[in-house]
Design an enzyme around this catalytic site. Structure first.
Site, PDB file in Angstrom:
ATOM      1  N   HIS A  96       0.818  -1.220   0.000  1.00 18.22           N
ATOM      2  CA  HIS A  96       0.000   0.000   0.000  1.00 18.22           C
ATOM      3  C   HIS A  96       0.852   1.270   0.000  1.00 18.22           C
ATOM      4  CE1 HIS A  96       0.222  -0.083   4.573  1.00 18.22           C
ATOM      5  NE2 HIS A  96       0.312   1.231   4.352  1.00 18.22           N
ATOM      6  N   ASP A 128      -0.069  -7.402   1.281  1.00 18.38           N
ATOM      7  CA  ASP A 128       0.550  -6.102   1.539  1.00 18.38           C
ATOM      8  C   ASP A 128       2.070  -6.132   1.523  1.00 18.38           C
ATOM      9  OD1 ASP A 128       0.300  -3.410   1.786  1.00 18.38           O
ATOM     10  OD2 ASP A 128      -0.104  -3.395   3.925  1.00 18.38           O
ATOM     11  N   SER A 215       4.860   2.376   7.768  1.00 22.91           N
ATOM     12  CA  SER A 215       4.549   1.241   6.900  1.00 22.91           C
ATOM     13  C   SER A 215       5.764   0.795   6.111  1.00 22.91           C
ATOM     14  CB  SER A 215       3.453   1.615   5.905  1.00 22.91           C
ATOM     15  OG  SER A 215       2.196   1.455   6.466  1.00 22.91           O
TER      16      SER A 215
END
Length: 366
Positions: A96, A128, A215
């Site tokens: 993402h 992901d 992330s």
């Protein structure tokens, strides 16, 4: 944050913020916890164990900035984190962070950062994971550890570009709070996710602060090895963050390195390891396997009749003892291949004939 317990399966499912750890450049947020290393500089020589881990690992941690075009036609810029695993420029991050990117830039954490153009060479967007390549030689790397060796209460360290703060990445510390969590994260930009919700299985829970921008960054053990990929947090929760177990990512990383962008088999399911308690509650005779959390509507497994609660025990005649086993088997199968999949459904073995599709990779737009 709303928490609901699926008691019959002993799983904790949390409704988290979409793209929980990617921050839009310029976005205002509350201060992060942890220690920001000014200019990306490493800690001085010291006997402090955390500082030693950072001094060894930080040079391999990178900032990932992505110019994004969303499926809704909106443009923007996202900031995330990644880490270098090979000296010739292989970088691991979250899908993402780079999904629908028109340009991906990777910058080192040095006091005077070096920037590189990056491109996607592989990954597994449903789980992901993205693998990037930059043109470099003799780059610093961080070693991969074994998440299967983690124990509750073990100390861990997270590094990432939290909140896109100026002055380099942020370091936070904590312990392993739980293992084998299953979490759902809403992500309206994930076109391959069921109901636009990412499902993370076999996830590491930690109380090390994981904020927007973290992330794709590494969760490290005290030996300086990557044991997880920081992926999810929640603005309304305290001391709860999640990381993808590194063991579940290794096959996809190896596949991307050996055969960049090569298609591999895809079932369209979200899985977790079967535990003895889950097996008892499901009435399954199998004691090992990949528990099916859910299926992607219209995906290969869904079309073949696979259901939530099934336990996959073999694929193409090969035994599946865990969710990681399943990933490894699928990596060796080509899209379009019809394979028998044996599932334990409430104690009964059922054979499904599944025609595999190609595993979704992060989409990099021209």
């Amino acid at each position: 944050m709303k928490i609901r317990s699926t008691a019959t399966l002993a799983l904790v499912v949390l409704g988290l913020v979409a793209s929980a750890c990617t921050i839009q450049a310029g976005q205002q947020s509350s201060p992060a916890t942890g220690t920001a290393l000014s200019g990306g500089s490493t800690a001085p020589t010291t006997d402090e164990p955390v500082a030693q881990v950072i001094a060894r690992s930080l040079p391999a941690v990178v900032n990932v900035t992505t110019d994004i075009l969303t499926p809704q036609g909106q443009t923007g810029q996202g900031v995330g984190t990644g880490f270098i695993v090979r000296p010739d420029g292989i970088v691991v991050t979250n899908c993402h962070v780079v999904e629908n990117g028109t340009k991906i830039t990777v910058s080192t954490s040095a006091k005077s950062p070096q920037s590189y153009d990056a491109h996607v060479i592989g990954g597994d967007c449903e789980h992901d994971l993205a693998v990037l390549k930059i043109d470099g030689n003799d780059l610093p790397t961080v070693p991969l550890g074994n998440s299967s060796d983690l124990v509750l209460g073990q100390r861990v360290v997270a590094i990432g570009y939290a909140l896109a703060l100026q002055g380099g990445p942020t370091v936070t510390t904590g312990i392993v709070s739980a293992l084998d969590r299953t979490v759902h994260v809403q992500d309206p930009n994930c076109t391959v996710c069921k109901n636009f919700s990412r499902t993370y299985g076999n996830v590491i829970q930690t109380d090390a602060a994981i904020n927007h921008g973290n992330s794709g960054g590494p969760l490290l053990n005290m030996q300086g090895q990557v044991v997880g990929i920081n992926s999810a947090g929640d603005d309304n929760a305290q001391n709860i963050g999640f990381a993808i177990a590194i063991d579940s990512a290794k096959d996809a990383v190896d596949q991307a390195i050996s055969s960049p962008l090569a298609p591999t088999g895809y079932l369209g399911i979200q899985t977790a390891d079967l535990t003895p308690g889950m097996a008892q509650q499901l009435g399954a005779t199998a004691q090992n396997g990949a528990y099916v959390i859910g299926t992607t509507k219209g995906g290969p497994a869904d079309e073949a009749g696979m259901k939530s609660g099934d336990v996959i025990v073999s694929v193409d005649g090969k035994t599946v003892a865990s969710a990681n086993d399943l990933g490894g088997i699928l990596n060796g199968l080509q899209p379009g291949t019809a394979v028998p999949v044996v599932v334990d459904r409430g104690g009964q073995q059922v054979t499904l004939n599944v025609t595999l599709e190609a595993r979704p990779l992060p989409t990099q737009l021209p």
